[in-house]
Scaffold this active site. Structure first.
Site, short mmCIF file in Angstrom:
data_model
loop_
_atom_site.label_atom_id
_atom_site.label_comp_id
_atom_site.label_asym_id
_atom_site.label_seq_id
_atom_site.Cartn_x
_atom_site.Cartn_y
_atom_site.Cartn_z
N SER A 96 0.82 -1.22 -0.14
CA SER A 96 -0.01 0.13 -0.14
C SER A 96 0.76 1.17 -0.02
O SER A 96 0.46 2.29 0.76
CB SER A 96 -0.99 0.07 1.31
N LYS A 147 2.23 2.12 -5.30
CA LYS A 147 3.12 1.89 -6.33
C LYS A 147 2.35 2.14 -7.75
O LYS A 147 3.10 2.65 -8.83
CB LYS A 147 3.30 0.44 -6.51
N LEU A 178 0.09 4.33 -8.23
CA LEU A 178 0.08 5.78 -8.61
C LEU A 178 1.49 6.07 -8.94
O LEU A 178 1.39 7.31 -9.99
CB LEU A 178 -0.50 6.46 -7.23
N ASP A 207 -5.15 -0.63 -10.42
CA ASP A 207 -3.84 0.20 -10.93
C ASP A 207 -4.14 0.69 -12.26
O ASP A 207 -3.63 1.67 -12.68
CB ASP A 207 -2.63 -0.43 -10.44
N GLU A 247 5.39 -15.46 -3.40
CA GLU A 247 4.69 -15.38 -4.59
C GLU A 247 5.10 -14.42 -5.85
O GLU A 247 4.68 -14.83 -6.85
CB GLU A 247 3.07 -15.49 -4.37
N GLY A 275 -23.13 -2.76 -7.81
CA GLY A 275 -23.14 -3.72 -6.74
C GLY A 275 -23.51 -5.06 -7.13
O GLY A 275 -24.30 -5.37 -7.98
N CYS A 322 -25.39 1.13 -13.14
CA CYS A 322 -25.29 -0.41 -13.15
C CYS A 322 -26.29 -0.93 -12.01
O CYS A 322 -27.69 -1.05 -12.30
CB CYS A 322 -23.73 -0.98 -13.01
N MET A 379 -28.74 1.59 -11.44
CA MET A 379 -29.97 1.74 -12.27
C MET A 379 -30.96 0.69 -12.14
O MET A 379 -32.18 0.82 -12.19
CB MET A 379 -29.42 1.70 -13.90
N GLN A 380 -30.51 -0.53 -11.98
CA GLN A 380 -31.72 -1.79 -11.72
C GLN A 380 -32.19 -1.39 -10.65
O GLN A 380 -33.54 -1.56 -10.73
CB GLN A 380 -30.65 -3.12 -11.51
N HIS A 417 -20.62 1.40 -16.80
CA HIS A 417 -19.73 2.13 -15.65
C HIS A 417 -19.13 3.19 -16.31
O HIS A 417 -17.98 3.05 -16.87
CB HIS A 417 -18.75 1.13 -15.03
N GLU A 431 -17.77 5.41 -14.78
CA GLU A 431 -16.62 5.97 -13.96
C GLU A 431 -15.22 5.46 -14.62
O GLU A 431 -14.34 6.00 -14.10
CB GLU A 431 -16.93 5.52 -12.53
N1 GLN Z 1 -25.37 -7.32 -9.83
C1 GLN Z 1 -25.89 -6.72 -11.07
C2 GLN Z 1 -25.48 -7.41 -12.21
O1 GLN Z 1 -24.85 -8.40 -12.31
C3 GLN Z 1 -25.17 -5.47 -11.05
C4 GLN Z 1 -23.64 -5.40 -11.53
C5 GLN Z 1 -22.99 -3.99 -11.30
O2 GLN Z 1 -23.50 -3.25 -10.72
N2 GLN Z 1 -21.81 -3.96 -11.78
O3 GLN Z 1 -26.17 -7.26 -13.20
#
Ligand code: GLN
Length: 542
Positions: free
Chosen positions: A14, A17, A19, A71, A148, A353, A380, A383-384, A514, A516
């Site tokens: 940590s 490296k 960055l 990274d 490792e 998530g 993601c 949205m769902q 995504h 981001e």
């Molecule tokens: N769990 C949801 C799916 O698999 C959303 C995945 C996510 O948010 N990256 O579709």
């Protein structure tokens, strides 16, 4: 001629490296060189895709659909060079390839061994597809002394001979701890780490020394002497206020100069004005907004690394600082009181998530945002959950849910078993392996004209990166649109809903991808810029 910079880490993990590598990449780029950054990860997983975010932090996804180390996100944000599958490899993947070759009979007659077979595979990976690039920076994960990472260190040692020392430089990142009781900086851990590195055949050329306190000339000379490095090549890497200051700080301390001196290159000073401007904007914003990020892995912010940076970028675009209130979504499952925590915020973001735990809290947060006209950004899973909320509370489908949480009568979000990628058909079943089988990487999306996202992107077709197994079920489109949720972005074949928005709300957008992963400090992602702009407007109302 392609030159290689190998970056190892010592003393503790940590140290940043990733960055450091990204910052050096940016400095070499600012001197006019082309760069590519790669990471060698010593763990046995084939990729980080199946790891818990608490174990590994965010999984960064590339355009070509690789699930990689976070990274690589730093590399992209600092250099703007899109990463590829071939920029991240693990021990697991190296062994998988070598074993597959062994089974095929490629090594017929021979005993397959770590040296040379595994090390050869690592070397081949490190130099693969690097022609035409001036500098390839290769970060070796783990800490020197770990069992490792030995084959990786051996492989880069061999590359020093294979390529010639005029094409290879070794940088070792270490920690110089400050002992408050005696008021001293300690160089011994660095000496020991370098001793360890030399015992496996690598003499570092440059030491990059992380420290909380300025490193005195005498400490610098001492480390140089004991580690067999020139004093000028002992570079202090002091803590800075924002990560975007790292390239400026390293340049002041002479890091890029030392790399170029090693190679005998004499290049004009880099123009770092754009970095200075970014740092100034981050340090001296004209206002502040507060965004609640309602998620599940909030104790470990590395789990949302790119997201946190994208919010900073959105702030840069609007000249405001973004204060993030990381909220555990389960909190909102305890009734109405907890939700009041969202009352003072200027925007609510629900990130990606997995799994049922905390999902009802996210649905409650989406409902709060919709009803209170707080800017809402669902990414993601976010949205769902917004779609499930709208189905239940706007379209009156009381038992709407996602089949991710088990069988249900109204799976407005369901497992996708077939979809097209370009002119190829991809198929999946619920019995498939979990590793590497999501909808991954860049997919095109067609935007609806006149929609909010159409304006934000100022384009009709976009490309964004995906990582998910479930999709909003297009069969509910009519019902949801009648209830007020617009499907403003669709896959080109019209089968997969990619973006939903609520036109009755000042800023309510859910995206299946995504964004981001593609935001950069110099090119803030349009959705993040627009979301923060909406938050600024909202902050003027409260
Ligand atoms: N769990 C949801 C799916 O698999 C959303 C995945 C996510 O948010 N990256 O579709």
């Amino acid at each position: 001629m392609t030159r290689f910079v190998f970056i190892t880490g010592g003393v503790v993990s940590s140290l940043g490296k990733g960055l450091s590598s990204a910052a050096l990449g940016a400095l070499l780029q600012a001197r006019g060189y082309s760069v590519r950054l790669r990471k060698l990860d010593p763990y046995i997983n084939v990729d980080p895709g199946t790891m818990n975010p608490y174990e590994h932090g965010e999984v960064y996804v590339t355009d070509d659909g690789a699930e990689t180390d976070l990274d690589l996100g730093h590399y992209e944000r600092y250099t703007g060079v899109p990463s590829r599958q071939s920029d991240n490899v693990t021990t697991g993947r190296i062994y998988q390839n070598v074993i597959a070759k062994e089974r095929r009979g490629d090594y017929l007659g021979g005993t397959v061994q770590v040296i040379p077979h595994i090390t050869d595979a690592i070397k081949a990976f490190a130099i693969d597809q690097t022609d035409g690039t001036d500098f390839v920076l290769v970060e070796i994960g783990g800490t020197i002394g770990d069992i490792e990472s030995l084959p990786f260190v051996e492989a880069i040692r061999q590359l020093g001979n294979d390529l010639g020392r005029d094409r290879v430089v070794y940088i070792h990142l270490t920690l110089v701890p400050y002992i408050a009781a005696s008021g001293e900086l300690k160089t011994k851990p660095t000496q020991h780490s370098v001793k360890e590195l030399r015992s496996i055949g690598i003499q570092p050329d440059i030491l990059l020394c992380r420290s909380e306190q300025p490193i005195s000339e005498s400490s610098r000379r001492k480390m140089a002497l004991f580690c067999n490095v020139r004093p000028e090549a002992v570079i202090p890497a002091l803590d800075v206020e924002t990560i975007y200051e790292v390239p400026l700080s390293y340049h002041r301390e002479g890091l890029d100069n030392q790399v170029l001196t090693h190679f005998g290159l004499d290049t004009a000073e880099p123009d770092l004005t754009r970095w200075e401007e970014i740092v100034l904007r981050v340090k001296k914003p004209e206002g502040r907004v507060k965004i609640a990020v309602v998620g599940k892995y909030i104790e470990l912010q590395d789990a949302y690394k790119s997201l946190a940076e994208s919010l900073v970028h959105g702030g840069i675009a609007n000249n405001v600082g973004v204060d993030v209130d990381w909220v555990e979504s389960e909190l909102f499952e305890d009734g109405d009181e907890a939700i009041q925590r969202l009352e003072g915020v200027n925007g609510i973001l629900i990130p990606g998530g997995f799994g049922e735990r905390g999902s009802e809290g996210k649905i409650a947060a989406a409902q709060f945002a919709r009803e209170h006209h707080v800017p809402y950004f669902g990414i993601c899973f976010g949205m769902q959950m917004a779609v499930v909320e709208a189905a239940r509370n706007l379209a009156g489908i009381a038992d709407a849910s996602s089949s991710e949480f088990g069988p249900c009568d109204h799976a407005v979000v369901g497992l996708m078993t077939e979809w097209t990628r370009g002119n190829r058909m991809e198929t999946r079943s619920s019995e498939d392996d979990l590793g590497g089988t999501m909808r991954l990487g860049a997919y095109p999306c067609v935007l609806k004209q006149g929609s909010l996202v159409g304006d934000i992107y100022a384009s009709q077709e976009i490309s964004e990166r995906h990582r998910h197994r479930y999709e909003v079920n297009v069969n509910y489109r009519e019902q949801l649109e009648a209830a007020g949720l617009i499907f403003s972005g669709m896959s080109p074949d019209g089968e997969l809903p990619e973006i939903v928005e609520n036109p009755a709300h000042p800023w309510f957008i859910g995206v299946q991808f995504h964004p981001e992963l593609k935001s950069r400090p110099f090119e803030p992602h349009p959705l993040f810029s627009s979301f923060i702009e909406a938050a600024v407007k909202q902050s003027r109302l409260v």
